[in-house]
Design an enzyme around this catalytic site. Structure first.
Site, PDB file in Angstrom:
ATOM      1  CG  HIS A 274      -2.393  -4.533   4.506  1.00  0.00           C
ATOM      2  ND1 HIS A 274      -1.145  -4.717   5.068  1.00  0.00           N
ATOM      3  CD2 HIS A 274      -2.174  -4.099   3.253  1.00  0.00           C
ATOM      4  CE1 HIS A 274      -0.232  -4.418   4.169  1.00  0.00           C
ATOM      5  NE2 HIS A 274      -0.832  -4.029   3.064  1.00  0.00           N
ATOM      6  CB  CYS A 275      -5.978  -0.126   5.541  1.00  0.00           C
ATOM      7  SG  CYS A 275      -5.990  -1.007   3.976  1.00  0.00           S
ATOM      8  CB  ILE A 276      -7.220   1.506  10.109  1.00  0.00           C
ATOM      9  CG1 ILE A 276      -8.348   1.406   9.072  1.00  0.00           C
ATOM     10  CG2 ILE A 276      -7.451   2.692  11.037  1.00  0.00           C
ATOM     11  CD1 ILE A 276      -8.554   2.625   8.205  1.00  0.00           C
ATOM     12  CG  ASP A 279      -2.728   2.513   5.001  1.00  0.00           C
ATOM     13  OD1 ASP A 279      -1.849   1.630   4.939  1.00  0.00           O
ATOM     14  OD2 ASP A 279      -3.833   2.409   4.461  1.00  0.00           O
TER      15      ASP A 279
END
Ligand SMILES: NC(=O)c1ccc[n+]([C@@H]2O[C@H](COP(=O)([O-])OP(=O)(O)OC[C@H]3O[C@@H](n4cnc5c(N)ncnc54)[C@H](O)[C@@H]3O)[C@@H](O)[C@H]2O)c1
Length: 440
Positions: A274-276, A279
């Protein structure tokens, strides 16, 4: 208001509301309860609320036992009733911040949570945003909503941003959890920073105050961009090493012996989670408003996006050596989760690899000991199958996408006719068996 809330934080009588009880919110709620705060969790999902109220955890890093203890002590409750936000002194927003269909920030969840807070705001409340987002969100999106009915941030109400850094699923292996990961805190005013820092002082071992929410917001993005760019660099090196006939893993291991000035990153089948993958594009989007193209981020995105295609090529080459075409072959996909030992498959590169292989006529069988059922990026629901000896022996190729510790790599390489290893998971296997393995 400031002193009153500060006292309530220090004597732990402040009530903590956590909005969004997922990978970030539930561990925080549990930790806040454990250190003595009374916690009221808010979620739009009635199932999640029900599970918490029954003391059942659905997040790997939070034990059901811990929830049961907090429930028994009367320090944890969950609800879908947003009007109860008024009962809380501290409100921490932990809702998702995905990208929309055009890969721009999707702020719907943060907006919805802020609107609920605004509808229930009262003097003496501290609002903290933890969701990862672009610099400016706290001041531009949340502050105007909650500053209503004469309430001013820094006077009667308080507002800060504090990014979450937890690494779900790695708590037990790497030893970092909410309680020992330093927390960056940036308030809109000094008083906001002081209150939020005082609260997190009970949650974690080290608080790092910064001068504004914008600094804290950008700090989080920078940390993840640093990872995305370095992963892209090592992925590019892997693509080059493949052409040059050099083992990239040996190069990385050798470089990692340098005691300073080098940090080890490893290549893989593509970004996930969900991040790299997400974001960095929050910053790209925001940078456009300042007439700047964030080229490193775009380039890293481009290189990382090529990796599933490279895995597809490696499978074709591995099958080719066994004189088999991809079309008609049965491929066992080992790992659907985007990283080892977790059941999180959001943005997993396994989906892209699956699509590329099936588009060329292969039958792809997903196996993941942590996942029974999953939803592909296009909404298709699929089931994994158990990794039996029969399956390994009867397939044409096994592709290691996720290096779960639960996989027995010796058995996989012994039984499968051909193995593609995108994670260097089979490094311990030596001797004649190595001839079966194609590494990324
Ligand atoms: N998962 C991670 O590893 C991680 C690490 C650091 C930061 N973050 C960031 O933290 C934020 C939350 O991520 P997550 O992984 O915990 O998400 P998640 O999807 O696991 O949990 C979010 C929860 O929020 C709930 N929710 C959605 N809208 C809501 C609303 N309006 N009111 C109340 N609840 C609502 C959802 O039902 C869900 O339970 C994101 O911004 C993410 O980028 C995540």
């Amino acid at each position: 208001m400031f002193h009153e809330l500060m006292n309530r934080i220090h004597d732990r009588s402040a009530r903590v509301g956590v909005i969004g009880l997922g990978y970030v919110g539930l561990p925080l709620a549990e930790r806040a309860g454990r250190v003595g705060f009374s916690v009221l969790g808010f979620d739009v999902s009635p199932e999640r609320v029900m599970h918490i109220n029954q003391g059942e955890s659905y997040i790997g890093d939070v034990a059901s036992d811990a929830l049961t203890k907090l429930r028994a002590a009367g320090r944890l409750e969950a609800t879908t009733e947003m009007a109860r936000l008024r009962e809380c002194d501290i409100l921490v927003i932990c809702v998702p911040t995905p990208l929309n269909a055009t890969r721009e920030p999707d702020m719907r969840y943060v907006e919805a949570a802020s609107n609920e807070i605004a509808a229930n705001i009262r003097p003496g409340q501290l609002v903290i945003l933890e969701s990862t987002t672009y610099p400016g969100t706290t001041r531009e999106l949340i502050m105007p909503r909650i500053e209503r009915d004469g309430l001013r941030v820094g006077d009667q109400i308080f507002l800060a941003f504090s990014p979450e850094r937890i690494d779900p699923g790695q708590t037990s292996s790497k030893g970092y959890s909410v309680e020992n990961t330093p927390k960056v805190v940036g308030g809109v005013t000094m008083h906001c920073t002081e209150l939020a820092s005082a609260f997190y002082g009970y949650i974690t071992s080290r608080v790092v105050p910064v001068s504004s929410p914008d600094v804290a917001e950008l700090t989080k993005l920078f940390e993840n961009i640093f990872r995305a760019v370095n992963i892209a660099l090592v992925n590019e090196l892997a693509l080059l090493c493949d052409r040059m006939g050099i083992n990239v893993w040996e190069v990385i291991e050798a470089a990692a012996t340098k005691p300073y000035g080098f940090m080890k990153f490893t290549p893989g089948p593509g970004l996930g989670g969900h991040c790299i993958p997400i974001d960095p594009f929050y910053l790209t989007w925001k940078a456009r408003a300042f007439d700047l193209t964030t080229r490193f981020i775009e380039l890293a995105g481009e290189i990382n996006a090529q990796m599933p295609r490279h895995v597809h090529d490696l499978v074709i080459r591995a099958l080719n050596r066994a004189r088999k075409p991809l079309n008609g072959s049965t491929i066992v996909l080992l790992g659907i989760a985007y990283k080892p030992d977790v059941d999180d498959y959001r943005e997993s590169p396994a989906f892209k690899v699956y699509d590329l292989l099936t588009a060329d006529g292969a039958t792809v069988i997903p196996c993941d000991p942590h996942i029974d059922e999953f939803e592909m990026h296009d909404g298709r629901r699929m089931r994994t199958v158990p990794l039996t000896d029969d399956l390994l022996q009867s397939c044409d190729c096994a592709v290691i996408i996720t290096n779960h510790r639960a996989f027995d790599y010796e058995r996989i390489v012994t039984l499968a006719p051909v193995v593609v290893d995108t994670r260097h998971a089979t490094r311990a296997i030596q001797g004649p068996l190595r001839a079966k393995i194609t590494v990324l």
